[in-house]
Each structure stands twice: as C-alpha cells, then as structure tokens.
Design a protein around this motif. Sequence first.
Motif, mmCIF file in Angstrom:
data_model
loop_
_atom_site.group_PDB
_atom_site.id
_atom_site.type_symbol
_atom_site.label_atom_id
_atom_site.label_comp_id
_atom_site.label_asym_id
_atom_site.label_seq_id
_atom_site.Cartn_x
_atom_site.Cartn_y
_atom_site.Cartn_z
ATOM 1 N N LYS A 252 29.724 37.228 30.283
ATOM 2 C CA LYS A 252 31.028 37.877 30.130
ATOM 3 C C LYS A 252 30.979 38.937 29.035
ATOM 4 C CE LYS A 252 33.478 33.548 31.146
ATOM 5 N NZ LYS A 252 34.477 32.599 30.608
ATOM 6 N N GLU A 253 31.708 40.001 29.278
ATOM 7 C CA GLU A 253 31.903 40.993 28.222
ATOM 8 C C GLU A 253 33.305 41.568 28.363
ATOM 9 O OE1 GLU A 253 30.078 45.087 26.300
ATOM 10 O OE2 GLU A 253 28.889 43.963 27.754
ATOM 11 N N ILE A 254 34.215 41.014 27.586
ATOM 12 C CA ILE A 254 35.604 41.459 27.587
ATOM 13 C C ILE A 254 35.868 42.244 26.311
ATOM 14 C CG2 ILE A 254 38.021 40.723 27.566
ATOM 15 C CD1 ILE A 254 37.201 38.263 29.135
ATOM 16 N N TYR B 57 36.308 39.394 37.409
ATOM 17 C CA TYR B 57 37.718 39.728 37.600
ATOM 18 C C TYR B 57 38.568 38.740 36.814
ATOM 19 C CZ TYR B 57 35.809 42.252 41.609
ATOM 20 O OH TYR B 57 35.073 43.085 42.394
ATOM 21 N N ARG C 11 41.111 43.727 38.157
ATOM 22 C CA ARG C 11 40.370 44.353 37.053
ATOM 23 C C ARG C 11 41.344 45.025 36.092
ATOM 24 N NH1 ARG C 11 34.587 44.034 36.452
ATOM 25 N NH2 ARG C 11 34.672 46.127 35.565
ATOM 26 N N SER D 255 34.172 38.716 22.916
ATOM 27 C CA SER D 255 33.609 39.273 24.143
ATOM 28 C C SER D 255 33.462 38.234 25.250
ATOM 29 C CB SER D 255 32.251 39.908 23.854
ATOM 30 O OG SER D 255 31.338 38.942 23.368
ATOM 31 N N GLN E 80 32.459 50.507 38.552
ATOM 32 C CA GLN E 80 33.315 50.348 37.366
ATOM 33 C C GLN E 80 33.902 51.688 36.936
ATOM 34 O OE1 GLN E 80 31.936 47.708 34.227
ATOM 35 N NE2 GLN E 80 32.550 49.187 32.678
ATOM 36 N N LEU F 7 37.159 34.372 33.746
ATOM 37 C CA LEU F 7 36.553 35.559 34.352
ATOM 38 C C LEU F 7 35.722 35.069 35.529
ATOM 39 C CD1 LEU F 7 36.775 38.523 33.492
ATOM 40 C CD2 LEU F 7 34.488 38.366 32.538
ATOM 41 N N ILE G 276 37.027 44.700 31.314
ATOM 42 C CA ILE G 276 35.802 43.961 31.633
ATOM 43 C C ILE G 276 34.659 44.963 31.740
ATOM 44 C CG2 ILE G 276 34.661 42.464 33.304
ATOM 45 C CD1 ILE G 276 37.475 41.632 34.269
ATOM 46 N N GLY H 189 35.674 36.013 25.917
ATOM 47 C CA GLY H 189 37.009 35.658 26.373
ATOM 48 C C GLY H 189 37.727 34.625 25.537
#
Length: 249
Positions: A192-194, A93, A106, A147, A74, A163, A88, A149
């Motif tokens: 998920k963590e957006i 992705y 990404r 977070s 990352q 994601l 992200i 999405g």
Amino acid sequence: MDNTTYIALSRIDTLTRALDVTANNLANASTDGFKASRQLFSQYVVKQKEPNTVAGGKEEAYTQDQATYQDHLQGQMRTTGNQTDFAINGEGYFAVRTTQGIRLTRNGQFHRRMDGTIVDGSGNPVLDRQNQNLVIRLEDDILSVSSDGTISTQNGAIGTIGLVTVDNVNTLTPEGAYLLKPSTQTHEVMRKEIRQGMLESSNVNAVGETTRMVEIQRDYDLTFQLIQTESTRQQTAIDKITADPSSSS
C-alpha cells in the motif's frame, strides 16, 4: 436499401457510440479518480454468394462495437493539504458502502460527518480493513494517515483504511463518475502507498479527447454523406425506370 448503405449504417452506429464515450470522458476530465473509457471495434465479414455460383462470392466487412473498457492508468497527483484527502500511488481502490452494496473508487476526496464517520462526496462511508465504517472519535481533531493506511490522532492509532483490488480490473463496472462495481471477490492490496493531503486527478487527456472527438465527428459526417449520396443515386435510378418502363427491358 443495398449492402453499401447497410455497411455505412454499421459504421454510423459505432461512431455514435464512440462519440458518447468520448463526450463522457471530456465531461469528467476534472473528476478526481475518474478513469477514461475506451472502445474495442472489430469487423465481421459476410460472404455474399454471386448469382449462378455454388460457393465463393465477394466478402463484405461490417463495423461492430465489440466492447467498452476502462483505461486504469493512474492519473496525476495534486496536493490539496486537506486532512481527509487521500491518493493511492500504485494499485488498489478505496472501498465504500453504498445502498447498493460495496463499491470501489480511486477518488479519495473524503470528509468527516458530524458523527465522526469518514464518507465520500456522496455520503458513502469509507471502509477499513475489516469492511467496517471508518469512524473518528468526536474528541479527536488531529488526523494523520501513514502510507500503509494507518489512521492516527493525538490519542493514538484508531484504524486502517482498507485498500483492495480484484484479479482482473477489466471486470469492474463503472457506476456514475467515480464508483466501480466489483463482479468478483475483492482482496486486500499487500503493498500500500496512500498519500494524505493529495488527490489523484482524472487520467483523461483533454486535448487528446478533443482531437478524438473532432476525428469522430468528421468520420461521421463523411459516412452520413455517403448514405445520402447512395440514397440519391438509388432514387434517381428508380425515377428513371418509372419514367421510362422500357429501360428495364
């Protein structure tokens, strides 16, 4: 041309490829979501039979460019403050719809088209959890993303950013600077963590890649000099034999 030259040429071939890969990494050091490429080298050994022997003989090692893969480490996150920029944190992705099919990325630098569709920098629509285009109603002007999405406006939740990932990220094929083509089935990321208003930078270390390029160029020059020296030696030997045929007897 003797075996020394063949061995050196195999090295030149792999160094040329390494130079191309490193140059591409440097060219995309500022491309959001870009993942650096790496090379795998190997040696293949050829056993040469000595004259008047049945088996055995010396071994010669040639350099082989075995594969090129992506480093999926990352990149650092940077704050932009833009409502439609997303980063992200962790695996996964974004999925976008291209003319060639669904691709992964990404790079979360998105924007809103006049019809409300959320698209990437190339105009490819961003997909939701059901692989449908994400569309914001024209009357909605406040956009927030949690977070997980979930997209909300002043009129409530309207959808969730998809994601996804694949079982083996090394099977993803790069297309351009930031798109990846999946060759296997994708599946939704559970955790998920957006982060809204942020972008993931390229994971290329510009200083490290520059150093690598200098090392490759130096190795290339030394190997090329070896080929030239060997060619000169052979030509000198041929000239002597041609000038004095009796020396070959």
